[in-house]
Design a protein around this motif. Structure first.
Motif, short mmCIF file in Angstrom:
data_model
loop_
_atom_site.label_atom_id
_atom_site.label_comp_id
_atom_site.label_asym_id
_atom_site.label_seq_id
_atom_site.Cartn_x
_atom_site.Cartn_y
_atom_site.Cartn_z
N MET A 1 -1.96 -14.59 107.35
CA MET A 1 -3.35 -14.80 108.02
C MET A 1 -3.69 -15.89 109.19
O MET A 1 -4.00 -15.69 110.15
CB MET A 1 -4.58 -14.99 106.98
N ASP A 2 -2.80 -16.95 108.80
CA ASP A 2 -3.10 -18.29 109.95
C ASP A 2 -2.42 -17.90 111.15
O ASP A 2 -3.04 -18.02 112.29
CB ASP A 2 -2.60 -19.41 109.26
N GLU A 3 -1.02 -17.38 111.01
CA GLU A 3 -0.45 -16.77 112.35
C GLU A 3 -1.20 -15.68 112.98
O GLU A 3 -1.46 -15.66 114.20
CB GLU A 3 0.95 -16.47 112.04
N ASN A 4 -1.58 -14.57 112.19
CA ASN A 4 -2.40 -13.40 112.82
C ASN A 4 -3.77 -13.94 113.56
O ASN A 4 -3.91 -13.52 114.60
CB ASN A 4 -2.63 -12.59 111.56
N LEU A 5 -4.29 -14.78 112.71
CA LEU A 5 -5.72 -15.02 113.26
C LEU A 5 -5.55 -15.91 114.62
O LEU A 5 -6.22 -15.51 115.67
CB LEU A 5 -6.35 -16.04 112.20
#
Length: 166
Positions: free
Chosen positions: A145-149
């Protein structure tokens, strides 16, 4: 504002909506659309038409500036989230992505589905193998999620994107 509900079937997305929406908005749910189009919430034969209606409804609500747009559609992959972000971005609608934490417990989700079906609830009877597949896809998005966000915020810089774990 677009409220995007993401989680495995049985994770509480619809319940979360019922407990948190106001009368200022619209609720878009492909299961409800499927029931209208096919006459049966479990009939997957018209999915392209169902998703076209769902995305068209989202587009129309964004164009009309609806205050609260709730999109309750499992949304387990980055590509499905991106499709919603693209529509929201075109109309400068900020997005809150709710990641349903009960999705981390697939057995709980399976139990809820079974209980709902046993109690004749108006919900899709999602097979266990489908829940297992949903769980795998959810975990890929959840764990990254951190990379996606960061990628989404860069690509759709004209809107604010929030992730809330519920």
């Amino acid at each position: 504002m677009v409220f995007l509900l993401s989680g495995v079937s049985g994770s509480g997305k619809s319940t979360f909506y019922k407990n948190n929406h106001t009368d200022k908005g619209i609720y878009i749910n492909p299961d409800s659309i499927r029931k209208d189009v096919c006459g049966n919430i479990n009939d997957q034969s018209q999915n392209p038409k169902v998703w076209k209606i769902a995305y068209d409804s989202l587009r129309t609500a964004c164009e009309e500036g609806v205050d609260e747009i709730w999109f309750d559609a499992t949304t387990l992959s980055c590509s499905s989230v991106k499709a919603v972000l693209e529509i929201a971005s075109l109309h400068k609608q900020n997005v809150v992505l709710y990641m349903m934490q009960d999705s981390l417990n697939k057995n709980l989700c399976i139990e809820r589905i079974k209980k709902d079906i046993d109690n004749s609830a108006d919900r899709a009877n999602v097979p266990i193998d489908v829940v297992n597949s949903q769980f795998s896809r959810f975990m890929i998005m959840y764990e990254n999620m951190d990379e996606n966000l960061a990628r989404w915020r860069e690509e759709f810089s004209n809107i604010k994107i929030f992730v809330v774990y519920k």
